[in-house]
Enzyme design. Structure first.
Site, PDB file in Angstrom:
ATOM      1  N   GLU A  71       6.182  27.217   7.190  1.00  0.00           N
ATOM      2  CA  GLU A  71       4.967  28.009   6.946  1.00  0.00           C
ATOM      3  C   GLU A  71       5.231  29.494   6.791  1.00  0.00           C
ATOM      4  O   GLU A  71       4.705  30.150   5.879  1.00  0.00           O
ATOM      5  CB  GLU A  71       3.950  27.783   8.075  1.00  0.00           C
ATOM      6  CG  GLU A  71       3.250  26.434   8.035  1.00  0.00           C
ATOM      7  CD  GLU A  71       4.036  25.314   8.688  1.00  0.00           C
ATOM      8  OE1 GLU A  71       5.143  25.577   9.210  1.00  0.00           O
ATOM      9  OE2 GLU A  71       3.545  24.168   8.705  1.00  0.00           O
ATOM     10  N   HIS A 114      -4.644  20.919  16.693  1.00  0.00           N
ATOM     11  CA  HIS A 114      -5.297  20.728  15.400  1.00  0.00           C
ATOM     12  C   HIS A 114      -6.771  21.113  15.428  1.00  0.00           C
ATOM     13  O   HIS A 114      -7.506  20.781  14.513  1.00  0.00           O
ATOM     14  CB  HIS A 114      -5.158  19.269  14.940  1.00  0.00           C
ATOM     15  CG  HIS A 114      -3.809  18.929  14.394  1.00  0.00           C
ATOM     16  ND1 HIS A 114      -2.699  18.836  15.183  1.00  0.00           N
ATOM     17  CD2 HIS A 114      -3.398  18.679  13.118  1.00  0.00           C
ATOM     18  CE1 HIS A 114      -1.644  18.517  14.432  1.00  0.00           C
ATOM     19  NE2 HIS A 114      -2.040  18.420  13.182  1.00  0.00           N
TER      20      HIS A 114
END
Lengths: 363, 327
Positions: free
Chosen positions: B60, B129
């Site tokens: 990322e 999440h």
């Protein structure tokens, strides 16, 4: 246990030679080839390295006289890398990405000394309008992607510029898009994740980029041999199927030859190169570093390999230039450096009404 | 009823902008062959090729930094965070380089990028999440932050974000991708900096964003039946706030409730109420109210998860209290 092993390695490294493994690697290095240069190129290389050296010496003077502030990291000793690599590339066509030790990369890329010095003075005439400072030099005009102060963060930015080069050629149909990006960083950076992530992506997509490691052995006070499991950084390229090369980073002609090979690969669409330049910084990490850890004999070893003196010997012995030619260049450079200081001293401060300008693209 | 699902509205926006401008590209994990974790880029790779819809390795911080470098050299990348929580791993690139670089470079470079992806508390996805990063990124200078909440504004905001020359953090919500709505005909955009006056009212102003807009709408139904007139505003722009629209409403109702999904401490509502207090203090007839998530990692257990975020009945109770009792 692991720590014991690491410490043992360090003792061995120091114990087997006068100045440790880094110097031994340099001493044992077989240079593949050195660039052939004519008189004009030889003088240009010497000029660029001299500008780098004397500009930095002047920075130290100005810092100690209280004219510039913050963390200032000087490049003395490493000039053959900046000059060797950038000199083998096309200014204002190829892209250059640097670190916090960025003054000399900016100069080699063609950013005027006046703009660099006035940035260090925090003036409006600086290449970053006085907003960046020593560690954040930028120039879109001269394709300097910037100085990045955190370790490793400039590498993906450089990768992005290399991606654009390929994108323009293949997705936008610009057949002449062949720019190459050079990403400069040090040995300490080769232990951070972004380095490996970007090696992978660069090779995966065959991007036109050169990863230039300026291995000066020391990450502030951390000896390279105490920080990494395999000190030969160039060999990490093989894990990615990438071309890797080590080069005498005190020899500008050797660096130039290696850079020419890497540039040719990149322009031909053959992908990236990991180029490890064995070098040394003649000063501390920054002007705030007491530099207490590096042995005097180690410093002496590298001082004897001063890249400017080495180039002078090469050029004079080849009969390309005379010592007088080089003294004349030094005189010109001294005048240029003095001029950029005078310019920076008298340059205006940023207008305080523009404190919040440049946050948004529209202003 | 024919209509467009929210994820398809986003996809249409990206498709249309990619067709209009060949510099627009997408990069991220599984955006290409797989079509995006929530299918926002479905089939775009086939249409535009693997370079324009680039499947990246799982890295990322590096692919976000690559987008910065691509933007500095002329492209207009859209970065997908497969889950917005993963962008914590790209925090340095978003903060130091997307957000600050134009300023530190003294205006040398612009960074036209969109960072988008699913955020918010879903259904028992676990703490990592279920993040609401809008508050974490709120202090970063130089980035715009928007949150879409309907198919119509999702499409219009996405197109505006892609055309904007600044970095835009674009928050979608995992539980809103399947909302359906008729979209306006033709090419339209929604302003990135304008709040949406969802419903006019006179008794109390409720400020909200993202999925909580829909919780608020449920609460409003009950409150209206109970005789309380609510003015509901979807902030849309989380940075900067549309203080003009917000202040106009408070001058009318003199009471304000902020309903947010982010955590209370250091949240969007914290900043918003500070600004309201600074700018509208004399207009307020009651203490501003914050309804926020608990300051805890989102638990996996469904009951505990429901207790972590605000539910419609809590909005009803808060509105009744502030209107009836003036508290």
């Amino acid at each position: 246990m692991g720590q014991d092993i690491a410490m043992e390695t360090e003792r061995t490294a120091v114990g087997t030679g006068l100045t440790g493994a880094h110097a031994e690697r340099l001493s044992g290095l077989v240079t593949a080839s050195r660039a052939q240069v004519d008189r004009d190129t030889g003088l240009a290389l010497y000029r660029d390295m001299t500008l780098g050296r004397r500009f930095e010496d002047k920075c130290a003077e100005m810092y100690y006289r209280g004219k510039m502030f913050g963390f200032v990291h000087l490049y003395n000793g490493q000039e053959a890398v900046s000059t060797g690599v950038i000199g083998a590339m096309k200014r204002q066509h190829d892209w250059f990405c640097s670190t916090y030790r960025d003054h000399v990369h900016a100069l080699s890329a063609g950013v005027p000394a006046r703009e660099v010095m006035s940035e260090l003075f925090g003036k409006e005439t600086g290449c970053s309008k006085g907003r960046g400072g020593s560690m954040h030099l930028f120039s879109k005009e001269h394709h300097l992607l910037g100085g990045y102060a955190f370790i490793g963060e400039g590498i993906p930015v450089a990768l992005g510029a290399a991606f654009t080069s390929r994108y323009k050629r293949e997705a936008l149909g610009e057949a002449d898009s062949d720019s190459v990006t050079a990403a400069f960083f040090g040995d300490g950076t080769c232990n951070i994740g972004q380095f490996y992530e970007c090696l992978n992506m660069a090779q995966l997509w065959k991007l036109p980029i050169i990863f230039v490691v300026e291995n000066n052995k020391w990450a502030i006070g951390m000896d390279h041999n105490r920080a990494t499991s395999d000190p030969e950084i160039w060999r990490k390229a093989a894990s990615f199927g990438m071309a890797g090369e080590e080069v005498d980073g005190m020899d500008v002609l050797a660096v130039r030859a290696a850079a020419e090979r890497a540039v040719a690969r990149a322009r031909a669409g053959e992908g990236p190169t990991l180029l490890e330049c064995l070098t040394y910084r003649f000063r501390g990490h920054s002007l705030a570093d007491p530099d207490e850890l590096r042995a005097e004999e180690e410093k002496q070893f590298w001082a004897q390999r001063d890249p400017l003196k080495a180039l002078e010997r090469d050029l004079v012995s080849a009969g390309l230039v005379s010592s007088e030619d080089l003294r004349a260049i030094e005189k010109e450079i001294d005048a240029e450096v003095q001029d950029c200081v005078d310019f920076a001293l008298s340059a205006p401060e940023p207008d305080s009404s523009e404190l919040t300008r440049y946050i948004w693209a529209e202003d | 009823m024919a209509g467009t699902l929210l994820f398809n509205a986003l996809r249409e926006a990206i498709d249309e902008e990619m067709a209009l401008d060949p510099h627009v590209c997408v990069m991220g994990e599984d955006v290409g062959h797989y079509g995006g974790s929530y299918k926002v880029t479905k089939d775009l790779c086939e249409k535009y090729g693997e370079l324009r819809v680039l499947d990246t390795p799982i890295a990322e911080n590096s692919f976000t930094g690559m987008a910065v470098g691509a933007a500095m050299t002329g492209l207009r990348p859209i970065v997908e965070g497969m889950n917005m929580g993963f962008l914590l791993l790209a925090f340095n690139q978003i903060s130091n380089n997307m957000g600050m670089l134009r300023y530190t470079s003294g205006g040398n470079y612009t960074i036209p990028t969109v960072v988008r992806g699913p955020g918010g508390v879903g259904r028992q996805l676990g703490a990592e999440h279920s993040q609401r990063l809008e508050a974490y990124f709120h202090a970063v200078p130089g980035i715009k932050i928007v949150a879409c909440s309907t198919p119509t504004n999702a499409k219009g905001l996405m197109k505006a974000a892609i055309r904007d020359n600044n970095p835009v953090l674009f928050f979608e919500h995992v539980l809103l991708y399947n909302l359906t709505e008729e979209l306006p005909e033709g090419d339209y955009i929604c302003a990135l900096d304008q709040a949406d006056l969802v419903k006019e009212g006179t008794d109390v102003t409720i400020l909200t964003y993202s999925r909580m807009r829909h919780h608020c709408l449920k609460a409003v139904e009950q409150l209206e039946a109970d005789g309380i007139s609510v003015e509901l505003i979807d902030l849309i722009s989380l940075k900067p706030f549309d203080m003009e629209t917000i202040a106009r409403s408070i001058r009318k109702t003199h009471k304000v409730i902020v309903v947010e999904e982010c955590m209370k401490t250091g949240g969007i509502g914290a900043e918003l109420i500070a600004l309201i207090t600074e700018q509208c203090f004399d207009e307020l007839d009651a203490r501003p109210v914050r309804l926020s998530s608990q300051d805890i990692p989102t638990p996996y257990n469904g009951n505990l998860e429901n207790l972590t975020i605000i539910q419609p009945h809590q909005i009803v109770e808060a509105a009744q209290t502030i209107v009836r009792e003036g508290l």
